[in-house]
Design a protein around this motif. Structure first.
Motif, short mmCIF file in Angstrom:
data_model
loop_
_atom_site.label_atom_id
_atom_site.label_comp_id
_atom_site.label_asym_id
_atom_site.label_seq_id
_atom_site.Cartn_x
_atom_site.Cartn_y
_atom_site.Cartn_z
N PRO A 32 0.83 -1.20 0.00
CA PRO A 32 0.00 0.00 0.00
C PRO A 32 0.87 1.25 0.00
N ALA A 33 0.39 2.29 -0.63
CA ALA A 33 1.12 3.55 -0.62
C ALA A 33 1.25 4.06 0.80
N LEU A 34 2.34 4.76 1.07
CA LEU A 34 2.60 5.25 2.42
C LEU A 34 1.59 6.31 2.84
N ALA A 35 1.07 7.04 1.90
CA ALA A 35 0.07 8.07 2.18
C ALA A 35 -0.84 8.21 0.97
N ARG A 36 -2.02 8.78 1.20
CA ARG A 36 -2.97 8.92 0.11
C ARG A 36 -2.40 9.76 -1.03
N CYS A 37 -1.62 10.79 -0.67
CA CYS A 37 -1.08 11.67 -1.71
C CYS A 37 0.03 11.00 -2.51
N SER A 38 0.55 9.87 -2.03
CA SER A 38 1.66 9.22 -2.75
C SER A 38 1.20 8.05 -3.61
N TYR A 39 -0.10 7.84 -3.73
CA TYR A 39 -0.61 6.78 -4.60
C TYR A 39 -0.11 6.92 -6.04
N PRO A 40 -0.10 8.14 -6.60
CA PRO A 40 0.42 8.26 -7.97
C PRO A 40 1.85 7.79 -8.12
N PHE A 41 2.69 8.03 -7.09
CA PHE A 41 4.07 7.58 -7.17
C PHE A 41 4.16 6.06 -7.10
N ALA A 42 3.35 5.45 -6.22
CA ALA A 42 3.36 4.00 -6.09
C ALA A 42 2.96 3.34 -7.41
N ARG A 43 1.94 3.89 -8.04
CA ARG A 43 1.50 3.32 -9.32
C ARG A 43 2.51 3.59 -10.42
N ALA A 44 3.15 4.75 -10.38
CA ALA A 44 4.18 5.06 -11.38
C ALA A 44 5.36 4.11 -11.26
N LEU A 45 5.71 3.72 -10.05
CA LEU A 45 6.81 2.78 -9.86
C LEU A 45 6.46 1.41 -10.45
N TRP A 46 5.23 0.98 -10.23
CA TRP A 46 4.81 -0.30 -10.82
C TRP A 46 4.80 -0.20 -12.34
N LEU A 47 4.41 0.95 -12.86
CA LEU A 47 4.43 1.14 -14.31
C LEU A 47 5.86 1.02 -14.83
#
Length: 245
Positions: A32-47
């Motif tokens: 899970p992303a560390l914070a709600r605002c960091s979800y885009p970064f978590a998904r970008a890393l998987w991309l």
């Protein structure tokens, strides 16, 4: 170690589907992303991870399911494409880390309180690095499968590792179709598979597809191709129809 065989095009996802598959991977595989605002970064890393794997020719996909394999032949064009995708992703991360600091300087020049501007800038700049660390800390280790692959390859035959598997729970048909087609390809070309299931449910799924405990660890599963009567070290199944004997 790679083999002369490569993953066929019909088993690979389309490039335009990778963003959707990255969202699926982040949701199903985490962390899970560390914070709600960091979800885009978590998904970008998987991309980025999926894009590099796809460029190397080691990503399987069908609609709402993805899987990775280790062992197929990687050509120099594939290696070059993988390196280019990786460097592009790293460049974007560096640029993202620099932009908030530049924006903070501009905001301070327009009389924004420095503490507020630089605190926000540092938080935004560090978000990608924190998500990278979060992903690495939760990544499944491949070390247990390495020893089993070496052991089985020493006995002869072609062996690949079946790695990450993620499927949308609302579309089970897609997962079944990809797995069925991939196993048919493996059997046709007499490719044995090794897998390390991440949880009990995944382990049961592998067991239904003919995987059995490996020779070095019960946590590592193996599946010789259909028609191979013996696989060095694969333990005997409790059912007579087991492909691992």
């Amino acid at each position: 170690m790679t083999t002369a065989l490569a993953v066929p095009p019909h088993l690979r996802p389309r490039w335009r589907d990778l963003p959707q598959l990255a969202v699926l991977a982040q949701r199903r595989l985490g962390p899970p992303a560390l914070a709600r605002c960091s979800y885009p970064f978590a998904r970008a890393l998987w991309l980025l991870v999926l894009a590099v794997t796809h460029a190397h020719g080691r990503l399987l996909g069908h609609r709402t399911v993805i899987a990775t394999v280790t062992g197929p032949r990687t050509t120099w064009p594939h290696r070059g494409a993988g390196a280019a995708v990786f460097l592009t992703g790293m460049t974007m991360i560096v640029v993202w880390m620099v932009l908030p600091l530049l924006a903070a300087d501009l905001a301070v020049a327009h009389r924004t309180p420095p503490l507020l501007a630089y605190t926000a800038a540092v938080a935004l700049a560090l978000a990608p690095l924190l998500e990278v660390a979060n992903l690495l800390l939760h990544a499944r280790t491949a070390l247990p499968a390495v020893g089993t692959l070496r052991h089985l390859r020493a006995g002869g035959g072609t062996w690949w590792e079946a790695g990450t598997l993620a499927a949308d729970e609302t579309d089970p048909m897609a997962a079944g179709r990809l797995v069925h087609t991939a196993l048919a390809f493996a059997d046709t070309h007499r490719i044995g598979l090794v897998a390390v299931p991440s949880n009990a449910a995944t382990r049961r799924t592998y067991a239904r597809r003919g995987f059995r405990p490996g020779p070095l660890s019960p946590h590592v599963l193996c599946r010789p191709p259909t028609g191979m009567s013996e696989a060095k070290g694969c333990r005997t199944s409790t059912t007579a129809s087991s492909p691992c004997s």
